[in-house]
Design an enzyme around this catalytic site. Structure first.
Site, PDB file in Angstrom:
ATOM      1  N   SER A   1     -51.242   0.703   0.969  1.00  0.00           N
ATOM      2  CA  SER A   1     -51.839   1.169   2.211  1.00  0.00           C
ATOM      3  C   SER A   1     -51.074   0.602   3.391  1.00  0.00           C
ATOM      4  O   SER A   1     -50.440  -0.442   3.282  1.00  0.00           O
ATOM      5  CB  SER A   1     -53.289   0.694   2.294  1.00  0.00           C
ATOM      6  OG  SER A   1     -53.276  -0.724   2.338  1.00  0.00           O
ATOM      7  N   LYS A   2     -51.181   1.319   4.503  1.00  0.00           N
ATOM      8  CA  LYS A   2     -50.314   0.922   5.608  1.00  0.00           C
ATOM      9  C   LYS A   2     -50.770  -0.355   6.302  1.00  0.00           C
ATOM     10  O   LYS A   2     -50.002  -0.956   7.035  1.00  0.00           O
ATOM     11  CB  LYS A   2     -50.091   2.069   6.594  1.00  0.00           C
ATOM     12  CG  LYS A   2     -51.260   2.556   7.392  1.00  0.00           C
ATOM     13  CD  LYS A   2     -50.715   3.547   8.445  1.00  0.00           C
ATOM     14  CE  LYS A   2     -51.844   4.336   9.068  1.00  0.00           C
ATOM     15  NZ  LYS A   2     -51.600   5.751   9.183  1.00  0.00           N
ATOM     16  N   ARG A   3     -51.975  -0.789   6.034  1.00  0.00           N
ATOM     17  CA  ARG A   3     -52.375  -2.068   6.603  1.00  0.00           C
ATOM     18  C   ARG A   3     -51.657  -3.231   5.915  1.00  0.00           C
ATOM     19  O   ARG A   3     -51.490  -4.290   6.485  1.00  0.00           O
ATOM     20  CB  ARG A   3     -53.898  -2.258   6.506  1.00  0.00           C
ATOM     21  CG  ARG A   3     -54.628  -1.728   7.748  1.00  0.00           C
ATOM     22  CD  ARG A   3     -56.126  -1.879   7.630  1.00  0.00           C
ATOM     23  NE  ARG A   3     -56.653  -1.149   6.482  1.00  0.00           N
ATOM     24  CZ  ARG A   3     -57.173  -1.728   5.407  1.00  0.00           C
ATOM     25  NH1 ARG A   3     -57.280  -3.044   5.341  1.00  0.00           N
ATOM     26  NH2 ARG A   3     -57.610  -0.992   4.412  1.00  0.00           N
ATOM     27  N   LYS A   4     -51.227  -3.008   4.676  1.00  0.00           N
ATOM     28  CA  LYS A   4     -50.635  -4.117   3.926  1.00  0.00           C
ATOM     29  C   LYS A   4     -49.153  -3.948   3.615  1.00  0.00           C
ATOM     30  O   LYS A   4     -48.489  -4.884   3.206  1.00  0.00           O
ATOM     31  CB  LYS A   4     -51.419  -4.314   2.631  1.00  0.00           C
ATOM     32  CG  LYS A   4     -52.862  -4.692   2.945  1.00  0.00           C
ATOM     33  CD  LYS A   4     -53.680  -5.031   1.739  1.00  0.00           C
ATOM     34  CE  LYS A   4     -55.071  -5.450   2.196  1.00  0.00           C
ATOM     35  NZ  LYS A   4     -56.089  -5.142   1.225  1.00  0.00           N
TER      36      LYS A   4
END
Ligand code: GLU
Length: 504
Positions: A259-262
């Site tokens: 995911s783009k948060r990580k």
């Protein structure tokens, strides 16, 4: 075994939806489809699944094309290049889906459903309250022909639903995972055609895979839950289903779906950072597959040659940027030096080291050498100018011991500074300037090396005492490329100026 299957020409596809930035997962699944197709002498197709017009973006479609081309995952058929099974954009195939949905109604495999959103909402609420799994209750499944015709004639809005069998099981025979069994009673009567006449993903995907002659579906594991519906659709149409392969998802370090948060998930990021396509492909390959033995660095051609599904491991592969950096560094070292230099030029321009990409022959020659030395330590093209700053930044200060430095760093700074204070250090710098002034502007590495040798002989001291002070005044750093290389690259004038500057 693969030979037998190839009685039918192998045809595979990726079917991304064009929303947002091009996703690293698309590249990953694209790679495996491409490699499988090439290994079997088959075709690799790109289909754009843009039935959800609210989320569609033209730029993202274009960026998918660009990404695939940049990676060299060249598809044989696709929206921008055509082919015999087109169109390859689902939005250009809407009439086909409607026709096929109606065919299923005629065959008694699907039915018109006139339930209003309000009724479905109430049904849902009731099911939740009674702790039942939410799902359609089959209300319209048994409407009589007359009832249906009357409603259609009255212009009542409808969807078309698939008649899922109420009993028995659907078995997904997955080429990687073995048989996965689903109970039919738990599977909803899937909507195939929506009330606006648009198909759902399930209908469009299956109709297209069939009409495009897809023999193997290689896609991410998140689609496993949809596969029993797909299999029932194939049955309803009376078509042969393809072979299924559900690849392990890319994961964050905590094992959740990438995911783009990580993690950066946009391929634009990787292209801009200056990863090589060879490095990225190799890394993505390692996420799901192993070459065999302990070989970790390979080319896509080697992968094609050696590909087989039994070397895929299903443990959730962790997308690790450190590993990617290592793999990419290996490919930077292996890359043809001229090709690498050309790829690096824009990064040196961006760093402000050249005013444009049009380098003179001399500049190019020097940059080529700089890249050759600097690539050893670089993980990306973008890191090259950072590592190579000593060749470009003529103004610098001697480093000072700072808080937070570890013992080793502290020592090396102290050594660098104190080397200038010694008798030998002072003499070395003086004599060096004297000797260098007598040479030509364009001094070769050999000549510079020779000069440093002479200094050591004349001063009767070793490299530590003689070279370290010179390193200090010419580069301001205790470590780095060989000093004679630096001198040859920056030339006589800049070397002498640097010394003057720092002694001031
Ligand atoms: N449109 C789907 C996606 O965005 C395709 C899934 C499949 O390969 O069937 O990934």
């Amino acid at each position: 075994m693969e030979k037998k299957m190839s009685e039918k020409r192998v045809r595979v596809r990726i079917a991304p939806s064009p929303t947002g930035d091009p996703h690293v997962g698309t590249a990953y699944i694209g790679l495996f489809n491409y490699v499988f197709a090439k290994h079997n002498g088959g075709d690799f197709l790109l289909r754009i699944e843009d039935t959800d017009r609210t989320r569609f973006s033209e730029t993202s479609e274009q960026q998918i094309f660009n990404m695939m081309k940049w990676l060299g995952l060249n598809y044989d058929e696709g929206p921008d290049i055509g082919g015999n099974s087109g169109p390859y954009r689902q939005s250009e195939r809407f009439s086909i889906y409607k026709e096929y949905a109606e065919k299923l109604v005629e065959k008694g495999e699907a039915y018109y459903c006139f339930c209003t959103p309000e009724r479905l909402q109430k049904l849902r609420e009731r099911q939740i309250a009674m702790k039942q799994a939410p799902g359609y209750d089959g209300h319209c499944r048994n409407l009589s022909k007359e009832e249906v015709e009357a409603k259609l004639a009255a212009g009542e809005p409808y969807v078309i639903r698939l008649k899922m069998p109420y009993e028995g099981e659907t078995i997904v025979r997955d080429g990687l995972r073995g048989d996965i069994v689903f109970e039919n009673s738990k599977i909803d009567d899937q909507v195939l055609l929506k009330s606006d006449g648009f198909p759902t993903y399930h209908l469009a995907n299956i109709v297209d895979d069939h009409l495009m002659g897809i023999t193997h579906v290689i896609r991410a594991e998140e689609w496993i839950a949809s596969t029993p519906k797909h299999i029932q659709l194939y049955k309803a149409f009376g078509w042969d289903e393809p072979k299924w392969y559900h690849m392990p998802l890319l994961r964050n370090a905590d094992k959740t779906k990438i995911s783009k948060r990580k993690n950066p998930v946009s391929m634009n990021y990787y292209m801009e950072e200056g990863y090589l396509k060879e490095g990225l492909l190799n890394f993505l390959a390692l996420m799901g597959w192993s070459f065999g033995g302990d070989k970790e660095i390979f080319t896509i051609d080697e992968m094609i040659e050696n590909f087989s599904f039994d070397k895929i491991s299903l443990g959730g592969p962790v997308f690790d940027l450190v590993k990617l950096g290592w793999v990419n560094n290996q490919h930077m070292r292996l890359k043809d030096l001229d090709e690498l230099t050309k790829l690096a030029i824009p990064y040196f321009v961006k760093a402000g080291y050249y005013k444009d990409e049009d380098l003179s022959e001399e500049e190019y020659g020097k940059l080529r050498r700089i890249v050759e030395i600097s690539r050893e330590g670089a993980h990306t093209l973008k890191e090259l100018p950072e590592i190579a700053s000593i060749y470009f930044e003529d103004k610098f200060e001697l480093p000072v011991v700072e808080e937070g430095m570890n013992k080793k760093e502290r020592k090396s700074v102290e050594k660098l500074r104190s080397s200038l204070e010694t008798e030998t250090g002072k003499k070395s710098v003086e004599l060096f300037q004297e000797k260098l002034s007598k040479l030509n502007e364009n001094i070769s590495e050999e000549e510079a090396k020779q000069l440093l040798h002479e200094l050591q002989e004349e001063l009767g001291e070793g490299p530590a005492a003689v070279i370290m002070p010179l390193r200090a005044v010419i580069t301001g750093k205790a470590r780095g490329a060989d000093l004679y290389t630096v001198i040859a690259i920056i030339g006589k004038e800049r070397t002498l100026n640097r010394i003057k500057n720092i002694l001031k």
